[in-house]
Motif scaffolding. Sequence first.
Motif, PDB file in Angstrom:
ATOM      1  N   GLY A   1       0.861  -1.089   0.228  1.00  0.00           N
ATOM      2  CA  GLY A   1       0.197   0.309  -0.073  1.00  0.00           C
ATOM      3  C   GLY A   1       0.984   1.451   0.214  1.00  0.00           C
ATOM      4  O   GLY A   1       0.095   2.925   0.364  1.00  0.00           O
ATOM      5  N   PHE A   2       2.506   1.038  -0.444  1.00  0.00           N
ATOM      6  CA  PHE A   2       3.141   2.476  -0.259  1.00  0.00           C
ATOM      7  C   PHE A   2       3.410   2.579  -1.249  1.00  0.00           C
ATOM      8  O   PHE A   2       3.865   1.367  -1.735  1.00  0.00           O
ATOM      9  CB  PHE A   2       3.675   2.398   0.703  1.00  0.00           C
ATOM     10  N   THR A   3       4.121   3.826  -1.544  1.00  0.00           N
ATOM     11  CA  THR A   3       4.869   3.952  -3.066  1.00  0.00           C
ATOM     12  C   THR A   3       6.271   4.112  -2.469  1.00  0.00           C
ATOM     13  O   THR A   3       6.225   5.350  -1.566  1.00  0.00           O
ATOM     14  CB  THR A   3       4.540   4.960  -3.442  1.00  0.00           C
ATOM     15  N   GLU A   4       7.369   3.703  -3.215  1.00  0.00           N
ATOM     16  CA  GLU A   4       9.187   4.246  -2.703  1.00  0.00           C
ATOM     17  C   GLU A   4       9.724   5.258  -2.910  1.00  0.00           C
ATOM     18  O   GLU A   4       9.311   5.535  -3.960  1.00  0.00           O
ATOM     19  CB  GLU A   4       9.306   3.308  -2.500  1.00  0.00           C
ATOM     20  N   VAL A   5       9.677   6.899  -2.535  1.00  0.00           N
ATOM     21  CA  VAL A   5      10.127   7.642  -3.441  1.00  0.00           C
ATOM     22  C   VAL A   5      11.749   7.394  -2.712  1.00  0.00           C
ATOM     23  O   VAL A   5      11.810   7.570  -1.346  1.00  0.00           O
ATOM     24  CB  VAL A   5       9.236   9.280  -2.899  1.00  0.00           C
ATOM     25  N   GLY A   6      12.755   7.949  -3.410  1.00  0.00           N
ATOM     26  CA  GLY A   6      14.288   7.556  -3.191  1.00  0.00           C
ATOM     27  C   GLY A   6      14.760   8.982  -4.182  1.00  0.00           C
ATOM     28  O   GLY A   6      14.601   9.633  -5.133  1.00  0.00           O
ATOM     29  N   GLU A   7      15.938   9.640  -2.887  1.00  0.00           N
ATOM     30  CA  GLU A   7      17.310  10.473  -3.940  1.00  0.00           C
ATOM     31  C   GLU A   7      16.468  11.744  -4.194  1.00  0.00           C
ATOM     32  O   GLU A   7      16.933  11.703  -5.171  1.00  0.00           O
ATOM     33  CB  GLU A   7      18.089   9.394  -5.467  1.00  0.00           C
ATOM     34  N   LEU A   8      16.350  12.111  -2.938  1.00  0.00           N
ATOM     35  CA  LEU A   8      15.147  13.343  -2.654  1.00  0.00           C
ATOM     36  C   LEU A   8      16.217  14.203  -3.108  1.00  0.00           C
ATOM     37  O   LEU A   8      17.418  14.819  -3.268  1.00  0.00           O
ATOM     38  CB  LEU A   8      15.033  13.765  -2.403  1.00  0.00           C
ATOM     39  N   VAL A   9      15.200  15.310  -4.268  1.00  0.00           N
ATOM     40  CA  VAL A   9      16.593  16.517  -4.954  1.00  0.00           C
ATOM     41  C   VAL A   9      15.968  17.077  -4.428  1.00  0.00           C
ATOM     42  O   VAL A   9      15.173  18.337  -4.332  1.00  0.00           O
ATOM     43  CB  VAL A   9      16.508  16.539  -6.544  1.00  0.00           C
ATOM     44  N   PHE A  10      16.849  18.334  -4.081  1.00  0.00           N
ATOM     45  CA  PHE A  10      17.115  19.563  -3.432  1.00  0.00           C
ATOM     46  C   PHE A  10      17.457  20.838  -3.761  1.00  0.00           C
ATOM     47  O   PHE A  10      18.981  20.040  -4.579  1.00  0.00           O
ATOM     48  CB  PHE A  10      17.010  20.385  -1.910  1.00  0.00           C
ATOM     49  N   ASP A  11      17.846  22.565  -4.238  1.00  0.00           N
ATOM     50  CA  ASP A  11      18.188  22.945  -5.287  1.00  0.00           C
ATOM     51  C   ASP A  11      19.362  23.633  -3.621  1.00  0.00           C
ATOM     52  O   ASP A  11      19.420  23.433  -2.921  1.00  0.00           O
ATOM     53  CB  ASP A  11      16.990  24.247  -5.112  1.00  0.00           C
ATOM     54  N   VAL A  12      20.859  23.754  -3.984  1.00  0.00           N
ATOM     55  CA  VAL A  12      21.935  23.671  -3.961  1.00  0.00           C
ATOM     56  C   VAL A  12      22.321  25.194  -4.149  1.00  0.00           C
ATOM     57  O   VAL A  12      22.354  25.656  -5.114  1.00  0.00           O
ATOM     58  CB  VAL A  12      23.688  22.638  -4.109  1.00  0.00           C
TER      59      VAL A  12
ATOM     60  N   GLU B   1      13.156  19.099   6.612  1.00  0.00           N
ATOM     61  CA  GLU B   1      12.537  17.585   6.647  1.00  0.00           C
ATOM     62  C   GLU B   1      12.705  16.664   6.345  1.00  0.00           C
ATOM     63  O   GLU B   1      12.833  15.249   7.271  1.00  0.00           O
ATOM     64  CB  GLU B   1      10.829  18.145   6.628  1.00  0.00           C
ATOM     65  N   PHE B   2      13.302  16.770   5.226  1.00  0.00           N
ATOM     66  CA  PHE B   2      13.360  15.304   4.990  1.00  0.00           C
ATOM     67  C   PHE B   2      14.889  14.868   3.897  1.00  0.00           C
ATOM     68  O   PHE B   2      15.430  14.207   3.240  1.00  0.00           O
ATOM     69  CB  PHE B   2      12.877  15.512   3.071  1.00  0.00           C
ATOM     70  N   GLY B   3      15.822  15.885   4.313  1.00  0.00           N
ATOM     71  CA  GLY B   3      17.200  15.820   3.352  1.00  0.00           C
ATOM     72  C   GLY B   3      18.245  14.666   4.233  1.00  0.00           C
ATOM     73  O   GLY B   3      18.544  14.153   3.381  1.00  0.00           O
ATOM     74  N   ALA B   4      17.624  14.594   5.453  1.00  0.00           N
ATOM     75  CA  ALA B   4      18.551  13.081   5.707  1.00  0.00           C
ATOM     76  C   ALA B   4      17.590  11.973   5.440  1.00  0.00           C
ATOM     77  O   ALA B   4      17.656  10.416   6.180  1.00  0.00           O
ATOM     78  CB  ALA B   4      18.708  12.913   7.365  1.00  0.00           C
TER      79      ALA B   4
END
Length: 106
Positions: free
Chosen positions: A31-42, A58-61
């Motif tokens: 019932g879950f979707t996996e989301v990996g390698e989040l991308v943030f602006d530097v 919140e999600f950086g780590a």
Amino acid sequence: MAKKLYKITFLNHTKVYELYARQVAASSLWGFTEVGELVFDVHDGVVIDPTEERLRDEFGATQVLHLPMQSIVRIEEVERKGQSAIRDAATGEKVVTPFPLPAKPR
């Protein structure tokens, strides 16, 4: 070939979050979707987007984010990263955390 980029829009505590990630797949958790390698602006400059900072705090780590399928609004494959956002679910307006103002002198 460039690695794929996805824009994930999902509901979280009466807010609509828009994040970017390099990996999206069915999770091993039912019932879950996996989301990996989040991308943030530097940002190396002076101007910092407070929403991007809040999302990074919140999600950086986070290595892998497991989102319940019913909370996902949309997953889009995009060519380039846009601005991440947090919106109010009822109105759709961006939720911006203002910079703290200095206290008034007494």
